[in-house]
Design an enzyme around this catalytic site. Sequence first.
Site, mmCIF file in Angstrom:
data_model
loop_
_atom_site.group_PDB
_atom_site.id
_atom_site.type_symbol
_atom_site.label_atom_id
_atom_site.label_comp_id
_atom_site.label_asym_id
_atom_site.label_seq_id
_atom_site.Cartn_x
_atom_site.Cartn_y
_atom_site.Cartn_z
ATOM 1 N N GLU A 1 -0.024 4.243 -0.195
ATOM 2 C CA GLU A 1 -0.677 5.314 0.584
ATOM 3 C C GLU A 1 -0.484 5.139 2.087
ATOM 4 O O GLU A 1 -0.802 6.027 2.869
ATOM 5 C CB GLU A 1 -2.168 5.394 0.214
ATOM 6 N N ASP A 58 -7.205 -7.471 27.139
ATOM 7 C CA ASP A 58 -6.912 -6.783 28.408
ATOM 8 C C ASP A 58 -6.885 -7.809 29.545
ATOM 9 O O ASP A 58 -7.818 -7.863 30.351
ATOM 10 C CB ASP A 58 -7.995 -5.724 28.693
ATOM 11 N N HIS A 85 0.842 -1.200 0.000
ATOM 12 C CA HIS A 85 0.000 0.000 0.000
ATOM 13 C C HIS A 85 0.881 1.255 0.000
ATOM 14 O O HIS A 85 1.332 1.682 1.069
ATOM 15 C CB HIS A 85 -0.879 0.018 1.255
ATOM 16 N N ASP A 142 -4.165 6.283 24.163
ATOM 17 C CA ASP A 142 -5.447 6.064 24.843
ATOM 18 C C ASP A 142 -6.130 7.425 24.920
ATOM 19 O O ASP A 142 -5.565 8.381 25.455
ATOM 20 C CB ASP A 142 -5.224 5.527 26.259
HETATM 21 O O1 1PR Z 1 -13.766 -2.823 24.927
HETATM 22 O O2 1PR Z 1 -13.819 -2.732 22.448
HETATM 23 O O3 1PR Z 1 -14.731 -0.851 23.792
HETATM 24 O O4 1PR Z 1 -12.296 -1.280 23.648
HETATM 25 C C1 1PR Z 1 -11.824 -0.468 24.676
HETATM 26 C C2 1PR Z 1 -10.343 -0.332 24.468
HETATM 27 O O5 1PR Z 1 -9.863 0.619 25.396
HETATM 28 C C3 1PR Z 1 -9.597 -1.624 24.702
HETATM 29 O O6 1PR Z 1 -8.668 -1.797 23.658
HETATM 30 C C4 1PR Z 1 -8.854 -1.406 26.012
HETATM 31 O O7 1PR Z 1 -7.554 -1.963 25.962
HETATM 32 C C5 1PR Z 1 -8.752 0.101 26.085
HETATM 33 N N1 1PR Z 1 -8.843 0.614 27.474
HETATM 34 C C6 1PR Z 1 -9.954 0.691 28.207
HETATM 35 N N2 1PR Z 1 -9.654 1.250 29.393
HETATM 36 C C7 1PR Z 1 -8.348 1.529 29.384
HETATM 37 C C8 1PR Z 1 -7.606 2.162 30.470
HETATM 38 O O8 1PR Z 1 -6.377 2.314 30.408
HETATM 39 N N3 1PR Z 1 -8.300 2.547 31.517
HETATM 40 N N4 1PR Z 1 -6.564 1.249 27.768
HETATM 41 C C9 1PR Z 1 -7.831 1.126 28.167
HETATM 42 C C10 1PR Z 1 -5.756 0.226 27.712
HETATM 43 C C11 1PR Z 1 -3.652 -0.343 27.225
HETATM 44 C C12 1PR Z 1 -2.739 -0.124 26.121
HETATM 45 C C13 1PR Z 1 -1.599 0.744 26.554
HETATM 46 C C14 1PR Z 1 -0.486 -0.220 26.713
HETATM 47 C C15 1PR Z 1 0.871 0.370 26.724
HETATM 48 N N5 1PR Z 1 -4.550 0.724 27.384
HETATM 49 O O9 1PR Z 1 -3.319 0.336 25.000
HETATM 50 O O10 1PR Z 1 -1.427 1.714 25.620
HETATM 51 O O11 1PR Z 1 -0.702 -0.963 27.906
HETATM 52 O O12 1PR Z 1 1.042 1.197 27.815
HETATM 53 P P1 1PR Z 1 2.491 1.475 28.398
HETATM 54 O O13 1PR Z 1 3.451 1.402 27.264
HETATM 55 O O14 1PR Z 1 2.412 2.874 28.958
HETATM 56 O O15 1PR Z 1 2.717 0.452 29.458
HETATM 57 P P2 1PR Z 1 -13.702 -1.969 23.726
#
Ligand code: 1PR
Length: 562
Positions: free
Chosen positions: A199, A411, A197, A246
């Site tokens: 793009e 998760d 791809h 996030d």
């Molecule tokens: O359940 O389909 O609606 O999706 C919700 C999405 O939101 C899911 O992918 C879930 O992982 C994410 N999520 C929900 N709550 C949280 C939260 O943090 N309170 N984030 C959350 C999860 C995890 C990673 C993060 C890595 C790396 N975040 O995406 O970026 O753990 O972090 P680090 O390098 O700082 O350790 P749905």
Amino acid sequence: MPVSDQKLYLLDYGAGNVRSLLNAVEKLGHRIEYIKTVEDFAKADKIIFPGVGAFGYAMRALNNSGFAEPLKAYIASGRPLMGICVGMQVLFEGSDESPAEPGLGIFEGRVELFDKKLKSVPHMGWNAAQVVHQENVLATAVPEIGEDSRYYFVHSYAVPYTGTGAQRGIVHSATRYVDQAVVSSVWSRNVFATQFHPEKSGPAGLALLRSFIEHDLVRPQSSAGELRMPGDIESALTVRVIACLDVRANDQGDLVVTKGDQYDVRESADKGGDVRNLGKPVDLAKRYYDEGADEIAFLNITSFRNLPFRDTPMLEVLRQASRSIFVPLTIGGGVRDSVDPDGEHVWPAVQVAGEYFRSGADKVSIGSDAVYAAEGYWQRKAEGLEPLDGSTAIEQIAERYGRQAVVISVDPRRVYVNSPEDASGHHVIRTAFPGPNGEQYCWYQCTVKGGREGRDTDVRQLVTACEALGAGEILLNCMDKDGTNSGYDIELISDTKTAVSIPVIASSGAGRPEHFSEAVEKTAVEAVLAAGIFHRREVPIVAVKKHMQEQGISIRSAEDGV
Ligand code: 1PR
């Protein structure tokens, strides 16, 4: 004819995300119109023919719209055509993907499924397109395709590269994916087409698109001759480095990038308890693109509370980000069947995903709904029913947009047990990091709603069911590690990697460049993701890549990314 006067057309058969391509063409300062009727073929000076989704879907759409014959006539007229991905594959005679559906047959040969024995499928990531002509006549004809450049590939089917017979007159470059060499671009007279791809291939891809739009890519007559043998095509797939953002509304109602510690995104009470604000989503994503991120992921982390496609600020983030970011964009959050607040309207998950794709996403990630889908899958199996009944969001989105567009965001959290018998039948591992009471074993419990609710489903059950349902990739978070900077959960990643044959992204816990190389060396993951250390500028993406390169891990170089 001045480039500004030429009529550049896009042949869209409605398969999915052409937003990225439109954005790329606009970024290059050109306008493109859609082919809407058969008559438009006569008006076109140049056509770009992108493809997303399945071969059969593309061919049926071309036939049903009456476009197949006019497209062949257009090609025969000598005017330039650029095909992309499935837009290249349908130029061949047929595909294993849809054996009943003949291709356009412009080129001899068939598209075949990758052999999964030695590698993950789809072939997903940045790889080289190696010009196959022995004398390299063609290498100088399209200078933008350089041996050192990497392009973004995502496909489960490909034309095997043989370097013989009819391929002599048409193959331009080939790519090795572990044990198989495949055709990565064809070039025959006025037709130039790529499996990858452009793009989504950063500056290298944009340069190639510019070349097609602003110059005449007509293959020189003198170029027939001996081709390199498949064994001479070297493997050059890189490990992807992904920046994850996030996103949620803060207490003032503004969308911000936030970052939790083990999913808790609020400051402590003594600091006011606000949602942590680490920057503006579009600005931060653009910074990561400029710094050489191979992919960007946005997770809409509170989407379980409201309908995501009523969440217009989030869609606007995606629209704006996709105008200036030319690497793959994943968006997650709220991809599930939803009911309007009035209780009357049901919005199927595939429609939610469609809204994300139209706004600029290349992939959607599914979290909570994937857990429910896996539970349904195992339930149907236990009852002796057909487990794949087409009812899940994963199946429907994969069918419509291709499995490469469906990422499963996992998760999990550890549940420690003294012995495997205590795990209620769940898949356990013996851990080198015992639990708080010295437990030697653990299983990984899946959670939903952003980690708020634990389910009676383990990660292995989740990922194997999701692969069977049609998912294309696993984004493997870990709640115990998230935001700790203590390194990835190598035990979880190794165990999951061996359970599936689709690519796995290591996520949660990266704190130093060594953590990235450790994950790749110990688990052979296809991609590594981080959030906090990038947002807080503790470790820049270039430092991660430099370190990985020093460790002998293949990465897309900064020059290609910046
Ligand atoms: O359940 O389909 O609606 O999706 C919700 C999405 O939101 C899911 O992918 C879930 O992982 C994410 N999520 C929900 N709550 C949280 C939260 O943090 N309170 N984030 C959350 C999860 C995890 C990673 C993060 C890595 C790396 N975040 O995406 O970026 O753990 O972090 P680090 O390098 O700082 O350790 P749905």
